[in-house]
Design a protein around this motif. Structure first.
Motif, PDB file in Angstrom:
ATOM      1  N   GLN A  11       0.899  -1.240   0.074  1.00 26.41           N
ATOM      2  CA  GLN A  11       0.016   0.058  -0.053  1.00 26.41           C
ATOM      3  C   GLN A  11       0.889   1.049   0.001  1.00 26.41           C
ATOM      4  O   GLN A  11       1.743   1.492   1.055  1.00 26.41           O
ATOM      5  N   LEU A  12       0.794   2.012  -1.170  1.00 27.49           N
ATOM      6  CA  LEU A  12       1.826   3.100  -1.301  1.00 27.49           C
ATOM      7  C   LEU A  12       1.429   4.463  -0.157  1.00 27.49           C
ATOM      8  O   LEU A  12       2.290   5.000   0.258  1.00 27.49           O
ATOM      9  N   THR A  13       0.221   4.457   0.116  1.00 28.60           N
ATOM     10  CA  THR A  13      -0.103   5.697   0.724  1.00 28.60           C
ATOM     11  C   THR A  13       0.679   5.670   2.199  1.00 28.60           C
ATOM     12  O   THR A  13       1.131   6.765   2.521  1.00 28.60           O
ATOM     13  N   PRO A  14       0.735   4.575   3.070  1.00 30.02           N
ATOM     14  CA  PRO A  14       1.509   4.649   4.043  1.00 30.02           C
ATOM     15  C   PRO A  14       2.858   4.802   3.956  1.00 30.02           C
ATOM     16  O   PRO A  14       3.308   5.668   4.704  1.00 30.02           O
ATOM     17  N   LEU A  16       4.172   6.492   1.417  1.00 22.53           N
ATOM     18  CA  LEU A  16       4.384   7.849   0.901  1.00 22.53           C
ATOM     19  C   LEU A  16       4.281   8.866   2.303  1.00 22.53           C
ATOM     20  O   LEU A  16       5.103   9.803   2.311  1.00 22.53           O
ATOM     21  N   ASP A  17       3.304   8.631   3.133  1.00 24.16           N
ATOM     22  CA  ASP A  17       3.205   9.384   4.240  1.00 24.16           C
ATOM     23  C   ASP A  17       4.619   9.315   5.111  1.00 24.16           C
ATOM     24  O   ASP A  17       4.828  10.358   5.517  1.00 24.16           O
TER      25      ASP A  17
END
Length: 100
Positions: A11-14, A16-17
């Motif tokens: 999952q790229l969102t975590p 990136l965060d």
């Protein structure tokens, strides 16, 4: 019997965060360090007599050389520090207060 293949997904969102948090933390650290350095320079420049300015510039440049050497020994190259060092070296004869 047929095996179902599993797909490895991220999952790229975590990620990136986390990346943005690390970059922002480094930015804040750089700002803090820069502010401390500017305050130190101002404080030392205010208390210096004009005839001692060139001597103070040379002392500060020697200190920077030592820090650059320590960083180099760790296989690091502080490009910003080196750039300021070169800039101060060029200014020290004509504009010693700016070199501080």
């Amino acid at each position: 019997m047929i095996k179902k293949s599993r797909k490895l997904t991220f999952q790229l969102t975590p990620l990136l965060d986390l990346f943005l948090i690390v970059i922002f933390a480094q930015y804040l650290e750089m700002q803090e360090t820069s502010a401390k350095a500017e305050a130190n320079i101002l404080a030392s420049a205010l208390a210096v007599r004009e005839e001692r300015v060139r001597e103070l510039v040379d002392e500060k440049l020697e200190a920077v050389e030592r820090v650059l050497q320590r960083q180099s020994d760790k296989d690091l190259f502080p490009i910003m520090g080196y750039s300021y060092y070169e800039y101060a070296n060029r200014l020290k004869e004509d504009q010693p207060y700016s070199a501080l």
